[in-house]
Every structure is written in structure tokens, then in C-alpha cells.
Motif scaffolding. Structure first.
Motif, PDB file in Angstrom:
ATOM      1  N   UNK A   1     -18.154   0.007  72.574  1.00  0.00           N
ATOM      2  CA  UNK A   1     -17.763   1.225  73.259  1.00  0.00           C
ATOM      3  C   UNK A   1     -16.406   0.988  73.929  1.00  0.00           C
ATOM      4  N   UNK A   2     -15.521   1.953  73.758  1.00  0.00           N
ATOM      5  CA  UNK A   2     -14.206   1.815  74.356  1.00  0.00           C
ATOM      6  C   UNK A   2     -13.717   3.166  74.824  1.00  0.00           C
ATOM      7  N   UNK A   3     -13.496   3.279  76.099  1.00  0.00           N
ATOM      8  CA  UNK A   3     -12.924   4.469  76.704  1.00  0.00           C
ATOM      9  C   UNK A   3     -11.518   4.649  76.137  1.00  0.00           C
ATOM     10  N   UNK A   4     -11.140   5.877  75.743  1.00  0.00           N
ATOM     11  CA  UNK A   4      -9.796   6.091  75.198  1.00  0.00           C
ATOM     12  C   UNK A   4      -8.685   5.656  76.154  1.00  0.00           C
ATOM     13  N   UNK A   5      -8.951   5.679  77.459  1.00  0.00           N
ATOM     14  CA  UNK A   5      -7.959   5.242  78.430  1.00  0.00           C
ATOM     15  C   UNK A   5      -7.771   3.726  78.415  1.00  0.00           C
ATOM     16  N   UNK A   6      -8.600   3.013  77.678  1.00  0.00           N
ATOM     17  CA  UNK A   6      -8.515   1.556  77.618  1.00  0.00           C
ATOM     18  C   UNK A   6      -7.982   1.068  76.265  1.00  0.00           C
ATOM     19  N   UNK A   7      -7.237   1.912  75.581  1.00  0.00           N
ATOM     20  CA  UNK A   7      -6.685   1.549  74.272  1.00  0.00           C
ATOM     21  C   UNK A   7      -5.790   0.312  74.371  1.00  0.00           C
ATOM     22  N   UNK A   8      -5.144   0.106  75.523  1.00  0.00           N
ATOM     23  CA  UNK A   8      -4.286  -1.073  75.701  1.00  0.00           C
ATOM     24  C   UNK A   8      -5.107  -2.367  75.575  1.00  0.00           C
ATOM     25  N   UNK A   9      -6.362  -2.327  75.996  1.00  0.00           N
ATOM     26  CA  UNK A   9      -7.221  -3.512  75.881  1.00  0.00           C
ATOM     27  C   UNK A   9      -7.577  -3.741  74.412  1.00  0.00           C
ATOM     28  N   UNK A  10      -7.844  -2.683  73.681  1.00  0.00           N
ATOM     29  CA  UNK A  10      -8.141  -2.804  72.244  1.00  0.00           C
ATOM     30  C   UNK A  10      -6.939  -3.411  71.521  1.00  0.00           C
ATOM     31  N   UNK A  11      -5.735  -2.985  71.871  1.00  0.00           N
ATOM     32  CA  UNK A  11      -4.527  -3.541  71.258  1.00  0.00           C
ATOM     33  C   UNK A  11      -4.418  -5.031  71.559  1.00  0.00           C
ATOM     34  N   UNK A  12      -4.628  -5.419  72.820  1.00  0.00           N
ATOM     35  CA  UNK A  12      -4.586  -6.830  73.203  1.00  0.00           C
ATOM     36  C   UNK A  12      -5.623  -7.619  72.391  1.00  0.00           C
ATOM     37  N   UNK A  13      -6.845  -7.082  72.292  1.00  0.00           N
ATOM     38  CA  UNK A  13      -7.927  -7.755  71.586  1.00  0.00           C
ATOM     39  C   UNK A  13      -7.613  -7.895  70.097  1.00  0.00           C
ATOM     40  N   UNK A  14      -7.075  -6.844  69.503  1.00  0.00           N
ATOM     41  CA  UNK A  14      -6.753  -6.883  68.076  1.00  0.00           C
ATOM     42  C   UNK A  14      -5.693  -7.935  67.760  1.00  0.00           C
ATOM     43  N   UNK A  15      -4.873  -8.289  68.737  1.00  0.00           N
ATOM     44  CA  UNK A  15      -3.826  -9.291  68.541  1.00  0.00           C
ATOM     45  C   UNK A  15      -4.272 -10.694  68.970  1.00  0.00           C
ATOM     46  N   UNK A  16      -5.537 -10.853  69.366  1.00  0.00           N
ATOM     47  CA  UNK A  16      -6.072 -12.134  69.843  1.00  0.00           C
ATOM     48  C   UNK A  16      -6.654 -12.919  68.663  1.00  0.00           C
ATOM     49  N   UNK A  17      -5.796 -13.686  67.998  1.00  0.00           N
ATOM     50  CA  UNK A  17      -6.231 -14.454  66.842  1.00  0.00           C
ATOM     51  C   UNK A  17      -7.237 -15.542  67.176  1.00  0.00           C
ATOM     52  N   UNK A  18      -7.131 -16.138  68.352  1.00  0.00           N
ATOM     53  CA  UNK A  18      -8.060 -17.210  68.738  1.00  0.00           C
ATOM     54  C   UNK A  18      -9.487 -16.681  68.840  1.00  0.00           C
ATOM     55  N   UNK A  19      -9.662 -15.569  69.525  1.00  0.00           N
ATOM     56  CA  UNK A  19     -11.010 -14.992  69.676  1.00  0.00           C
ATOM     57  C   UNK A  19     -11.561 -14.519  68.335  1.00  0.00           C
ATOM     58  N   UNK A  20     -10.694 -13.923  67.536  1.00  0.00           N
ATOM     59  CA  UNK A  20     -11.119 -13.457  66.208  1.00  0.00           C
ATOM     60  C   UNK A  20     -11.559 -14.646  65.352  1.00  0.00           C
ATOM     61  N   UNK A  21     -10.797 -15.760  65.396  1.00  0.00           N
ATOM     62  CA  UNK A  21     -11.117 -16.952  64.621  1.00  0.00           C
ATOM     63  C   UNK A  21     -12.505 -17.495  64.978  1.00  0.00           C
ATOM     64  N   UNK A  22     -12.887 -17.382  66.252  1.00  0.00           N
ATOM     65  CA  UNK A  22     -14.198 -17.870  66.691  1.00  0.00           C
ATOM     66  C   UNK A  22     -15.318 -16.863  66.440  1.00  0.00           C
ATOM     67  N   UNK A  23     -14.975 -15.687  65.959  1.00  0.00           N
ATOM     68  CA  UNK A  23     -15.998 -14.679  65.680  1.00  0.00           C
ATOM     69  C   UNK A  23     -16.495 -13.957  66.918  1.00  0.00           C
ATOM     70  N   UNK A  24     -15.712 -13.964  67.990  1.00  0.00           N
ATOM     71  CA  UNK A  24     -16.120 -13.277  69.214  1.00  0.00           C
ATOM     72  C   UNK A  24     -16.017 -11.767  68.988  1.00  0.00           C
ATOM     73  N   UNK A  25     -17.094 -11.085  69.291  1.00  0.00           N
ATOM     74  CA  UNK A  25     -17.147  -9.631  69.121  1.00  0.00           C
ATOM     75  C   UNK A  25     -16.987  -8.938  70.475  1.00  0.00           C
ATOM     76  N   UNK A  26     -16.145  -7.933  70.523  1.00  0.00           N
ATOM     77  CA  UNK A  26     -16.026  -7.086  71.704  1.00  0.00           C
ATOM     78  C   UNK A  26     -17.157  -6.079  71.660  1.00  0.00           C
TER      79      UNK A  26
END
Length: 143
Positions: A1-26
Motif C-alpha cells: 500500500x502506498x499513499x500517492x503523496x508518498x511517491x517519492x518513497x517509491x522512487x527511492x525504493x525503486x532505485x535501491x539495488x541493495x534491498x532489491x538484491x536481497x529480495x526485500x519487499x516493501x
């Protein structure tokens, strides 16, 4: 779930290669009473297990740190870690699925304090407690 006002956090998360590599799910990020919150999920894989056949503490730390980043950046300012501590309560094992819940406790000036609890999904056992201290960076002047 992501509030539209928090799109900046989604952008930060999408660019987080380390977390993605570990399979961390938001799972969720939100603001409650002006403070950030985040929930994440991660499965313990064979590459995360150390010589004692338990999850390496560095991976638990990284999981908590990624959740901390989501919570303390939810307010919209570019925020980084200024320091943190972690207490390992019990071990996690190959095949466990971990959940992390980050709650920003306070924001004062450009500083903040965020607590993250890491639990095992199957039984709710507390694996670790992480406390992060954050610092919002001054905006960079436009070129």
C-alpha cells in the motif's frame, strides 16, 4: 500500500539495488501524525546463512536499515542515517520469512529517531531491535 503523496518513497525504493538484491519487499509505507512508518518482508536464503547455519547478523542489520530508510524518508526530506544500534534477540534460519516494522518516534530539527523491530513471520518471535538516528540533508542548490 502506498499513499500517492508518498511517491517519492517509491522512487527511492525503486532505485535501491541493495534491498532489491536481497529480495526485500516493501509491504507498506505511511505517515501517521506526521511521523513515518514502514513495513517490509524478506525470506532468509542460503546465501544469508553463516558458518553457524543461522542468518548472518549483517543481513538482519541491512534488512532493518532498509526499513528505517523507508520510514524516515516518508516525510519527504532527503534523510540519511546518522547512527544506529541493533540488538540481536534470537537467530533466524534458512527458510524463515522475516518481517520488519519501522516507526519514526521523533523528528526534531533535522534529526530523527526511528525504531525497527524484526520478527519471524511464522510465530511472531522477536529476532532483533534496531534504533536508527537520522539526519535530513539540506537541499542542494539548483545548478
Amino acid at each position: 500500500m502506498l499513499d500517492p503523496d508518498l511517491a517519492h518513497v517509491r522512487t527511492m525504493w525503486d532505485e535501491d539495488g541493495a534491498s532489491r538484491h536481497l529480495g526485500i519487499e516493501l509491504v507498506e509505507v505511511s505517515m501517521v501524525d506526521g511521523l513515518g512508518r514502514a513495513r517490509t518482508r524478506m525470506a532468509v536464503t542460503d546465501t544469508m546463512v553463516n558458518g553457524h547455519r543461522i542468518m548472518h547478523g549483517g543481513y538482519i542489520f541491512t534488512f532493518a536499515d532498509s526499513t528505517f530508510a523507508l520510514a524516515c524518508n516518508a516525510g519527504g526530506e532527503l534523510t540519511v542515517a546518522a547512527g544506529c544500534d541493533i540488538d540481536f534477540i534470537r537467530s533466524a534460519a534458512l527458510g524463515d520469512v522475516l518481517l520488519a516494522k519501522g516507526i519514526e518516534r521523533a523528528r526534531y530539527g533535522r534529526n530523527g529517531i526511528t525504531d525497527v523491530t524484526v520478527t519471524r513471520e511464522s510465530d511472531g518471535a522477536l529476532i532483533a531491535h534496531f534504533r536508527g538516528r537520522s539526519r535530513a540533508l539540506k537541499p542542494r542548490p539548483s545548478a
